[in-house]
Enzyme design. Structure first.
Site, PDB file in Angstrom:
ATOM      1  CG  ASN A  66      50.802  43.259  49.505  1.00 54.47           C
ATOM      2  OD1 ASN A  66      51.638  42.373  49.481  1.00 54.47           O
ATOM      3  ND2 ASN A  66      49.556  43.059  49.903  1.00 54.47           N
TER       4      ASN A  66
ATOM      5  CB  ALA B  42      46.826  50.840  46.356  1.00 51.79           C
TER       6      ALA B  42
ATOM      7  CG  HIS C 259      48.201  53.517  50.463  1.00 50.34           C
ATOM      8  ND1 HIS C 259      48.384  52.786  51.620  1.00 50.34           N
ATOM      9  CD2 HIS C 259      47.476  52.733  49.642  1.00 50.34           C
ATOM     10  CE1 HIS C 259      47.799  51.607  51.485  1.00 50.34           C
ATOM     11  NE2 HIS C 259      47.231  51.552  50.300  1.00 50.34           N
TER      12      HIS C 259
HETATM   13  N1  LIG Z   1      50.691  45.026  45.401  1.00 52.67           N
HETATM   14  C1  LIG Z   1      49.682  45.701  45.929  1.00 52.67           C
HETATM   15  O1  LIG Z   1      49.660  46.922  45.965  1.00 52.67           O
HETATM   16  C2  LIG Z   1      48.516  44.934  46.478  1.00 52.67           C
HETATM   17  C3  LIG Z   1      47.334  45.604  46.795  1.00 52.67           C
HETATM   18  C4  LIG Z   1      46.280  44.864  47.278  1.00 52.67           C
HETATM   19  C5  LIG Z   1      46.411  43.494  47.502  1.00 52.67           C
HETATM   20  N2  LIG Z   1      47.597  42.901  47.227  1.00 52.67           N
HETATM   21  C6  LIG Z   1      47.802  41.460  47.474  1.00 52.67           C
HETATM   22  O2  LIG Z   1      47.454  40.740  46.303  1.00 52.67           O
HETATM   23  C7  LIG Z   1      46.951  39.450  46.677  1.00 52.67           C
HETATM   24  C8  LIG Z   1      45.544  39.254  46.074  1.00 52.67           C
HETATM   25  O3  LIG Z   1      44.687  40.261  46.586  1.00 52.67           O
HETATM   26  P1  LIG Z   1      43.092  40.107  46.499  1.00 52.67           P
HETATM   27  O4  LIG Z   1      42.508  41.346  47.061  1.00 52.67           O
HETATM   28  O5  LIG Z   1      42.733  39.656  45.132  1.00 52.67           O
HETATM   29  O6  LIG Z   1      42.855  38.912  47.546  1.00 52.67           O
HETATM   30  P2  LIG Z   1      41.540  37.997  47.687  1.00 52.67           P
HETATM   31  O7  LIG Z   1      41.575  37.497  49.088  1.00 52.67           O
HETATM   32  O8  LIG Z   1      40.335  38.721  47.211  1.00 52.67           O
HETATM   33  O9  LIG Z   1      41.828  36.788  46.680  1.00 52.67           O
HETATM   34  C9  LIG Z   1      42.909  35.915  46.827  1.00 52.67           C
HETATM   35  C10 LIG Z   1      42.548  34.599  46.149  1.00 52.67           C
HETATM   36  O10 LIG Z   1      43.722  33.782  46.112  1.00 52.67           O
HETATM   37  C11 LIG Z   1      43.394  32.462  46.553  1.00 52.67           C
HETATM   38  N3  LIG Z   1      44.597  31.904  47.174  1.00 52.67           N
HETATM   39  C12 LIG Z   1      45.157  32.215  48.359  1.00 52.67           C
HETATM   40  N4  LIG Z   1      46.266  31.489  48.559  1.00 52.67           N
HETATM   41  C13 LIG Z   1      46.421  30.685  47.481  1.00 52.67           C
HETATM   42  C14 LIG Z   1      47.390  29.730  47.102  1.00 52.67           C
HETATM   43  N5  LIG Z   1      48.406  29.395  47.899  1.00 52.67           N
HETATM   44  N6  LIG Z   1      47.247  29.125  45.904  1.00 52.67           N
HETATM   45  C15 LIG Z   1      46.202  29.424  45.090  1.00 52.67           C
HETATM   46  N7  LIG Z   1      45.247  30.314  45.407  1.00 52.67           N
HETATM   47  C16 LIG Z   1      45.359  30.947  46.583  1.00 52.67           C
HETATM   48  C17 LIG Z   1      42.237  32.630  47.534  1.00 52.67           C
HETATM   49  O11 LIG Z   1      41.453  31.452  47.613  1.00 52.67           O
HETATM   50  C18 LIG Z   1      41.465  33.797  46.899  1.00 52.67           C
HETATM   51  O12 LIG Z   1      40.493  33.359  45.979  1.00 52.67           O
HETATM   52  C19 LIG Z   1      46.929  39.418  48.216  1.00 52.67           C
HETATM   53  O13 LIG Z   1      48.102  38.810  48.703  1.00 52.67           O
HETATM   54  C20 LIG Z   1      46.931  40.887  48.586  1.00 52.67           C
HETATM   55  O14 LIG Z   1      47.492  41.133  49.847  1.00 52.67           O
HETATM   56  C21 LIG Z   1      48.631  43.578  46.709  1.00 52.67           C
END
Ligand SMILES: NC(=O)c1ccc[n+]([C@@H]2O[C@H](COP(=O)([O-])OP(=O)(O)OC[C@H]3O[C@@H](n4cnc5c(N)ncnc54)[C@H](O)[C@@H]3O)[C@@H](O)[C@H]2O)c1
Length: 270
Positions: free
Chosen positions: A192, A124, A221
């Protein structure tokens, strides 16, 4: 070439990616999905024209050429091991996990030994291209200020440990200041981008400030960097994902753009 993608995590980001593939926006096929919450995976499959397999992790890796982790920091180690040991490429969204040196080395070594690539989208933020170029010289300082509505910080370990009453915040309030390594543990679902910045700055300590502002409805950000090259300042006002206010929509778009660029013959930008 049609890339075979396996998706781990069917939340806000995973759903956007799956729908982009389903619309034909990425030259790829979604072959399998896995979520520890099976209902979520099932709901996602119902929304798609193409019907990927509802798999467990091992089966998903077996069917895929690239595995997309969009689950949680805790999932990264297991997903990376399963994926890279079988020689498949990997995209990691829960980048905060890689600030743990042990996890980073494991991922790097497994990728090397098995001839795989690990992709980390910009997420982001904007400005990673300039920072990457700047890193070829000397960078002196990188800072990140993240400002979100207090509701975007609900459930963060730091907020719970410090007993911060988010509902009582009535004006912009700094709730955390510290290095990126601490920020990603304190706010694993929020910053992240701090981890992505740290990895780009290659070992330079990135300082993070987190602000809760009840009057805003965007995730801001702001990055500042200084070095031999001069100075970079970028500011992104992100629309939060309607499915998860902690996540910015641009983060999902950056994952989609990264997957798209894999299939394109001309690469633009650093
Ligand atoms: N790189 C970036 O800039 C950035 C930005 C936003 C979010 N993220 C990260 O990306 C990831 C996904 O974000 P999101 O908003 O889609 O989250 P979310 O909470 O909407 O969805 C995550 C999904 O993953 C599943 N999950 C969690 N742990 C699991 C595991 N060990 N095995 C299988 N499934 C699992 C959950 O049940 C949920 O359905 C998060 O870790 C978040 O922090 C990264």
């Amino acid at each position: 070439m049609v890339l075979k993608i396996g998706l781990v995590g069917c939340g806000a980001i995973g759903t956007e990616i799956a729908m982009a593939i389903d619309r034909g926006d990425i030259g790829a096929e979604l072959v399998a999905v896995f979520d520890r919450n099976e209902d979520r995976a099932g709901e996602l499959i119902k929304c798609l024209k193409a019907q990927p397999m509802l798999s467990d992790l091992e089966d998903l890796v077996e069917r895929s050429e690239i595995v997309v982790e969009a689950a949680s920091q805790r999932a990264v180690m297991e997903v990376a091991k399963a994926t890279l040991e079988r020689g498949r490429d990997l995209m990691i969204m829960s980048v905060g996990a890689l600030l743990d040196r042990y996890v980073y080395r494991m991922v790097e070594n497994l990728a090397r030994e098995n001839g795989c690539r690990v992709y980390i989208p910009s997420g982001a933020i904007s400005g990673l291209d300039g920072l990457k170029s700047a890193g070829a010289g000397k960078i002196d300082i990188v800072t990140l200020t993240t400002t979100k509505n207090p509701k975007g910080f609900k459930g963060a370990p730091y907020v719970e440990d410090m007993k911060i009453d988010l509902d009582a915040i009535s004006e912009p309030t700094v709730i955390f200041e510290g290095p990126a390594e601490e920020a990603v543990k304190a706010f694993p679902a929020n910053v992240n981008v701090a981890a992505t910045l740290s990895l780009t700055a290659r070992g330079l300590r990135v300082m993070v400030k987190i602000v809760a502002d009840p009057k805003i409805d965007v995730n801001v950000h702001q990055i500042s960097a200084e070095g031999d090259f001069g100075r970079i300042t970028t500011r992104v006002e992100n629309v939060p994902s309607p499915r998860n206010p902690k996540t910015s929509y641009l983060a999902a778009l950056s994952a989609i753009a990264t997957l798209r660029s894999m299939a394109e013959p001309i690469k633009i930008g650093t």
